[in-house]
Design an enzyme around this catalytic site. Sequence first.
Site, mmCIF file in Angstrom:
data_model
loop_
_atom_site.group_PDB
_atom_site.id
_atom_site.type_symbol
_atom_site.label_atom_id
_atom_site.label_comp_id
_atom_site.label_asym_id
_atom_site.label_seq_id
_atom_site.Cartn_x
_atom_site.Cartn_y
_atom_site.Cartn_z
ATOM 1 N N GLU B 54 0.806 -1.221 0.000
ATOM 2 C CA GLU B 54 0.000 0.000 0.000
ATOM 3 C C GLU B 54 0.841 1.273 0.000
ATOM 4 O O GLU B 54 0.426 2.293 -0.554
ATOM 5 C CB GLU B 54 -0.958 0.005 1.208
ATOM 6 C CG GLU B 54 -2.023 -1.076 1.158
ATOM 7 C CD GLU B 54 -1.520 -2.460 1.557
ATOM 8 O OE1 GLU B 54 -0.414 -2.554 2.133
ATOM 9 O OE2 GLU B 54 -2.215 -3.456 1.293
ATOM 10 N N ARG B 163 -18.771 -0.614 2.067
ATOM 11 C CA ARG B 163 -18.881 -1.914 1.411
ATOM 12 C C ARG B 163 -20.319 -2.352 1.116
ATOM 13 O O ARG B 163 -20.597 -2.812 0.024
ATOM 14 C CB ARG B 163 -18.198 -2.963 2.289
ATOM 15 C CG ARG B 163 -18.328 -4.375 1.772
ATOM 16 C CD ARG B 163 -17.491 -5.315 2.632
ATOM 17 N NE ARG B 163 -17.576 -6.674 2.156
ATOM 18 C CZ ARG B 163 -18.420 -7.598 2.634
ATOM 19 N NH1 ARG B 163 -19.241 -7.277 3.597
ATOM 20 N NH2 ARG B 163 -18.419 -8.816 2.145
#
Lengths: 264, 307
Positions: B54, B163
């Site tokens: 990341e 989500r």
Amino acid sequence: MDYIEKGKELRRDIIKMLHIAKSGHPGGSLSELEILIALYYEVMNIDPKNPTKEDRDLFVLSKGHACPGLYAVLADVGYFPKDDLWTLRKAESKLQGHPDSHKTLGIDVNSGSLGQGASVAVGLAIGAKRKGLGQKVYCLLGDGECQEGLVWEAAMAASHYKLDNLTFILDNNGLQIDGRNDEVMSLLNIKDKFSAFGFKTFEVDGHNVSEIVKALKENVYNQPKFILAHTVKGKGISFMENNVGWHGKAPNDEEYELAMKELM
Amino acid sequence: MSKAIRVAYGETLAKLGHENDKIVVLDADLSGATQTKFFKKEFPDRFYNIGIAEENLMGVAAGLAYQGFIPFASTFAVFGTGRAFEIIRNQIAYVNLNVKLALTHSGISVGEDGGSHQSIEDIALMRSLPNMTIVVPCDAIETEKAVRAAANFAGPVYLRLARPAVDDVTSDNTEFKIGKANVLKDGNDACIIACGLMVGKALDAAKKLSESGIDTAVINMHTIKPLDKETILKYNSKCKVIVTAEEHTIIGGLGSAVAETIAGTNGTKFAMVGIEDKFGHSGNPDKLFEEYGLTTDNIIKKVKENL
């Protein structure tokens, strides 16, 4: 050009700017200098009169604390007047303590937090491929800096994306703030490590401009390039050479006089 | 209609690819989850998988932005804003680069994956960075508008994308402008300022409150930064109580931003609905929302307690 004389002249600029600023990093600025000379005087496609031209080659000083060396070179090739050097680290100065692309002409990328330049350089090189203008990207790393995990994330991506327009150069002076690399956190065989990460590797005397230029001009295909440049921290000033105490300290008046005498 | 915010993100991004050839997309081995897979399928040569890295995701995105591209960097919010924080700080926010941090699976609505994957502090982290814009869409319709607005916005934007599937609370006609709050319902007694998945619950709460005689406004504060202070101060003047609602820790998020705005102005009562300085844990998202007080009933309770 006589690079021995040029090296002395630029070293005088580095010492003078640090002396006036009363802070900064002489050791790494002096060790990297011939690498910068090779890039800026012999290799890179740049135009200081048109500093943002789209197809220019890009340089990332990932070991950003060594920016006095870069500032000396940028002023000398004409990005800004030499007098600006004497404002280093002051509140009104264009020359920040670590490179700032918004403030200083000729600085392509901000750096200073170690390891990040390598990652940004990968993005620049991918972008260069997308633009298709033939830009090359050069990134100068410190040896201590290679202790940062991000360097290896970047290295993995550089070979995965076959970035043959990207060169990592390591200013391998062997010292970091707390002592020798070997004492602080061993790098072991750094060339083998980059080789294992998919780089085509070269090894040079980091104070021999023609050797560095030769390695920089070697073509590679479908893989990035890594040049291990052996250097001396504090190169050119006897009492600074290989002395870890000169990583991040400015010379006082007496040390300044001594250093300038040696650089004549 | 009901659709997941992250799906709306992925679909919009793939459409935007046709409209703007400067857009490139980066992911960190989660393209199926973040929904960048739609863009990847449509534009394989403009999609870069950075692997499970990341920090490098953000650094490479910065490099592409320097070269004039508009990178959308996606992973889960907890890894993007947390693990890569200092890269975002020094290489994206500090330089004011045109990188879009489109980070999904924010908040405790991640559910079963548990506390390690539930980012409850990401808004606080991003709010602390100068130059950073933060947008938290509340439904799929608003997400499409937010993604488009972010692409057209010069500078770094954090898109906080939840989500689960969520019922639409806005419509195609609802105006969306970064930095301008949407007053979804006017009211004179109480005002609920919410973002993300809490906007729907705020509307339900306002409906019930209004039915019981408490005239309650609802503001969808989709942009946490820059904050629409003008709208907040307007309702701070006319309402007796302000309650914020967010799926985030109450330390440093929307509630804090509103509190900073109204502190010292007048005697309006103020309360926050959010996660009260606790980590999450595994569970069904709806059950977790109950446990952590992210509910319509809790919003109603906070309004009534402070009236």
